[in-house]
Design an enzyme around this catalytic site. Structure first.
Site, PDB file in Angstrom:
ATOM      1  N   ARG A  65      62.843   6.289  -8.601  1.00 35.89           N
ATOM      2  CA  ARG A  65      61.980   6.795  -9.672  1.00 35.89           C
ATOM      3  C   ARG A  65      60.605   7.214  -9.127  1.00 35.89           C
ATOM      4  O   ARG A  65      59.929   8.062  -9.696  1.00 35.89           O
ATOM      5  CB  ARG A  65      61.816   5.730 -10.757  1.00 35.89           C
ATOM      6  CG  ARG A  65      61.262   6.308 -12.061  1.00 35.89           C
ATOM      7  CD  ARG A  65      60.635   5.224 -12.940  1.00 35.89           C
ATOM      8  NE  ARG A  65      61.591   4.233 -13.374  1.00 35.89           N
ATOM      9  CZ  ARG A  65      61.303   2.930 -13.477  1.00 35.89           C
ATOM     10  NH1 ARG A  65      60.099   2.472 -13.167  1.00 35.89           N
ATOM     11  NH2 ARG A  65      62.209   2.084 -13.881  1.00 35.89           N
ATOM     12  N   TYR A 118      46.025  25.411 -24.158  1.00 31.81           N
ATOM     13  CA  TYR A 118      47.466  25.604 -24.386  1.00 31.81           C
ATOM     14  C   TYR A 118      47.894  24.875 -25.666  1.00 31.81           C
ATOM     15  O   TYR A 118      47.641  23.669 -25.822  1.00 31.81           O
ATOM     16  CB  TYR A 118      48.186  25.048 -23.152  1.00 31.81           C
ATOM     17  CG  TYR A 118      49.683  25.109 -23.171  1.00 31.81           C
ATOM     18  CD1 TYR A 118      50.349  26.322 -23.242  1.00 31.81           C
ATOM     19  CD2 TYR A 118      50.440  23.939 -23.077  1.00 31.81           C
ATOM     20  CE1 TYR A 118      51.739  26.375 -23.221  1.00 31.81           C
ATOM     21  CE2 TYR A 118      51.819  23.978 -23.051  1.00 31.81           C
ATOM     22  CZ  TYR A 118      52.465  25.201 -23.133  1.00 31.81           C
ATOM     23  OH  TYR A 118      53.836  25.241 -23.108  1.00 31.81           O
ATOM     24  N   ASP A 190      43.463  22.126 -17.094  1.00 33.11           N
ATOM     25  CA  ASP A 190      44.726  22.833 -16.892  1.00 33.11           C
ATOM     26  C   ASP A 190      44.416  24.078 -16.064  1.00 33.11           C
ATOM     27  O   ASP A 190      43.780  25.012 -16.539  1.00 33.11           O
ATOM     28  CB  ASP A 190      45.319  23.198 -18.263  1.00 33.11           C
ATOM     29  CG  ASP A 190      46.726  23.763 -18.157  1.00 33.11           C
ATOM     30  OD1 ASP A 190      47.032  24.425 -17.144  1.00 33.11           O
ATOM     31  OD2 ASP A 190      47.516  23.565 -19.103  1.00 33.11           O
ATOM     32  N   LYS A 215      55.268  27.783 -13.675  1.00 29.13           N
ATOM     33  CA  LYS A 215      54.762  29.147 -13.691  1.00 29.13           C
ATOM     34  C   LYS A 215      54.729  29.700 -12.258  1.00 29.13           C
ATOM     35  O   LYS A 215      55.752  30.017 -11.698  1.00 29.13           O
ATOM     36  CB  LYS A 215      53.387  29.185 -14.371  1.00 29.13           C
ATOM     37  CG  LYS A 215      53.375  28.503 -15.748  1.00 29.13           C
ATOM     38  CD  LYS A 215      54.129  29.293 -16.802  1.00 29.13           C
ATOM     39  CE  LYS A 215      54.451  28.516 -18.067  1.00 29.13           C
ATOM     40  NZ  LYS A 215      53.336  27.947 -18.785  1.00 29.13           N
TER      41      LYS A 215
HETATM   42  C1  LIG Z   1      53.422  26.774 -19.645  1.00 30.64           C
HETATM   43  C2  LIG Z   1      52.160  26.025 -19.652  1.00 30.64           C
HETATM   44  C3  LIG Z   1      52.146  24.641 -19.727  1.00 30.64           C
HETATM   45  C4  LIG Z   1      53.396  23.839 -19.894  1.00 30.64           C
HETATM   46  O1  LIG Z   1      54.306  23.962 -18.858  1.00 30.64           O
HETATM   47  P1  LIG Z   1      55.865  23.629 -19.118  1.00 30.64           P
HETATM   48  O2  LIG Z   1      56.419  23.469 -17.768  1.00 30.64           O
HETATM   49  O3  LIG Z   1      56.411  24.779 -19.896  1.00 30.64           O
HETATM   50  O4  LIG Z   1      55.910  22.361 -19.918  1.00 30.64           O
HETATM   51  C5  LIG Z   1      50.934  23.997 -19.686  1.00 30.64           C
HETATM   52  N1  LIG Z   1      49.784  24.685 -19.583  1.00 30.64           N
HETATM   53  C6  LIG Z   1      49.755  26.022 -19.513  1.00 30.64           C
HETATM   54  C7  LIG Z   1      48.452  26.721 -19.390  1.00 30.64           C
HETATM   55  C8  LIG Z   1      50.933  26.737 -19.555  1.00 30.64           C
HETATM   56  O5  LIG Z   1      50.896  28.064 -19.524  1.00 30.64           O
END
Ligand SMILES: *Cc1c(COP(=O)(O)O)cnc(C)c1O
Length: 399
Positions: A65, A118, A190, A215
């Site tokens: 884990r 987000y 973020d 992303k």
């Molecule tokens: C897509 C995204 C997330 C979340 O990512 P996931 O892997 O889809 O959960 C968080 N913050 C931003 C800015 C995003 O574009």
């Protein structure tokens, strides 16, 4: 417009790093890439070895884990790229956001989020944190005085995202961090849009930097993963949150993230170039009212972007002049290269009709018109411009 940023800040050094971090060929039979370790149980050969694997804060450290050598390779690579002391992988980007948050707060605390974060992070704060007895407020992404007015002695976390989701406001992260730290609060950012190649939050005062590796890091739309990287002050809280909640990520997804890192720089250069060229072309089109992309000199966030960022990604917004539902339908039907879909950061181009307003409480940019979120992929940029040109012409002719 890209002259001063045509080659990103530490590009040569970073390119070399990206080819070499997180590898250990001599320990892997000479293979260039680390193998995918599958497993729960990790055996020790002797009682002494078993006891040595335990750490003060984790008597179960030798357990699947908590990751394999492959997990550690990605986590240490992210520490190098983000200037952190510790990083944890999560099964999705949102999971990284929510666990970074929850590790820092207790009942009775107050948290402040930028109004442009987000959407699902915002929903987590409103739906989960509030239920746990944490007060949640939002501040204008571009107003330091709004932050100063809303911060309180009980504010424990200031959560930011720059540029903002959908509306792309650039935030003064250094100034926000100073205000937050003077108040003893943590700053969580973020950083998915810029990736650690174009912005390094921890060097601007942020305590935890988050990547939705789904992303650009994975970069091929074929897996989900999140990574949170912390400085010394926040690391014990982040690690404890991840461990307490049993967060872990699948080995194949971690492998894809490490593989994505190898080409991240070269892909980002192309996303940047194409994104700016497409945004610039769109800004001069008769059907367009405004383009939201801080890499364009006309953007209100351009000066701050130029001061703090060493590049731009391929994600930006376009506000169209009013169109009928039929015209919008024709626009999307005519696209051949832009897909309609969530997420972004892959090699393919995307266009999505979005509406940030229903969830926001004021402060984030007001968008009057149809807002498209565009991701410029790795296709030839002339083809992307042609595709957009055809789609806009067809929409303008439709009734
Ligand atoms: C897509 C995204 C997330 C979340 O990512 P996931 O892997 O889809 O959960 C968080 N913050 C931003 C800015 C995003 O574009």
């Amino acid at each position: 417009m890209m002259s001063s940023h045509a080659v990103m800040g530490s590009s040569q050094e970073t390119n070399t790093l990206l080819s070499h971090i997180g590898r250990a060929s001599s320990k892997n039979a000479g293979f260039v890439n680390m193998p995918v370790y599958r497993g729960s149980t990790i055996l020790a050969e002797t009682l002494e070895e078993w006891n040595e694997a335990k750490t003060n804060d984790n008597p179960m450290a030798n357990y699947g884990r908590f990751g394999s050598p492959l997990t550690k390779a990605l986590e240490t690579s992210m520490c190098t790229l983000e200037s952190g002391v510790g990083a944890v992988v999560f099964p999705s980007g949102l999971s990284a956001c929510t666990h970074a948050f929850i590790g820092l707060v207790s009942a009775g605390d107050h948290v402040l989020l930028s109004d442009s974060v987000y959407g699902p992070s915002r929903q987590f704060a409103m739906n989960v944190l509030r239920r746990m007895g944490i007060e949640v407020d939002f501040f204008s992404p571009t107003s330091l005085s709004d932050l100063t007015e809303k911060i309180r002695p009980k504010t424990r976390v200031v959560y930011v995202e720059s540029p903002g989701s959908m509306t792309f406001e650039v935030q003064d992260v250094r100034a926000i961090s100073s205000i937050a730290h003077a108040n003893n609060a943590y700053v969580v950012m973020d950083n998915t849009w810029a990736t650690p190649l174009f912005f390094r939050p921890l060097e601007h005062g942020v305590d935890i930097s988050i990547q939705a590796a789904t992303k650009y890091i994975i970069g091929h739309s074929d897996a989900l993963l999140g990574i949170a990287t912390a400085n010394e002050r926040a690391w014990p809280h982040l690690r404890a949150a991840a461990h307490s909640f049993g967060e872990t990520a699948g080995p194949d997804d971690i492998f894809l993230a490490l593989r994505g890192l190898r080409t991240l720089s070269i892909r980002m250069q192309q996303h940047w170039r194409s994104g700016v060229a497409l945004a610039d072309w769109l800004s001069r089109h008769e059907a367009v009212s405004r383009v939201l992309n801080p890499a364009l000199p006309s953007d209100p966030g351009h000066e701050l972007w130029k001061r703090d960022f060493t590049g731009a990604s391929g994600l930006f917004g376009v506000v169209l002049k009013p169109m009928s539902p039929v015209q919008l339908s024709v626009l999307f039907k005519t696209f051949t290269l832009f897909g309609i879909g969530l997420s972004w950061g892959g090699y393919e181009s995307l266009a999505l009709l979005v509406d940030p307003l229903p969830t926001r409480q004021g402060g984030a940019a007001v968008v009057d018109g149809h807002l498209l979120r565009i991701h410029a992929g790795l296709e030839n940029v002339d083809d992307l411009i042609n595709d957009f040109s055809n789609a806009l012409s067809a929409a303008l002719k439709a009734r």
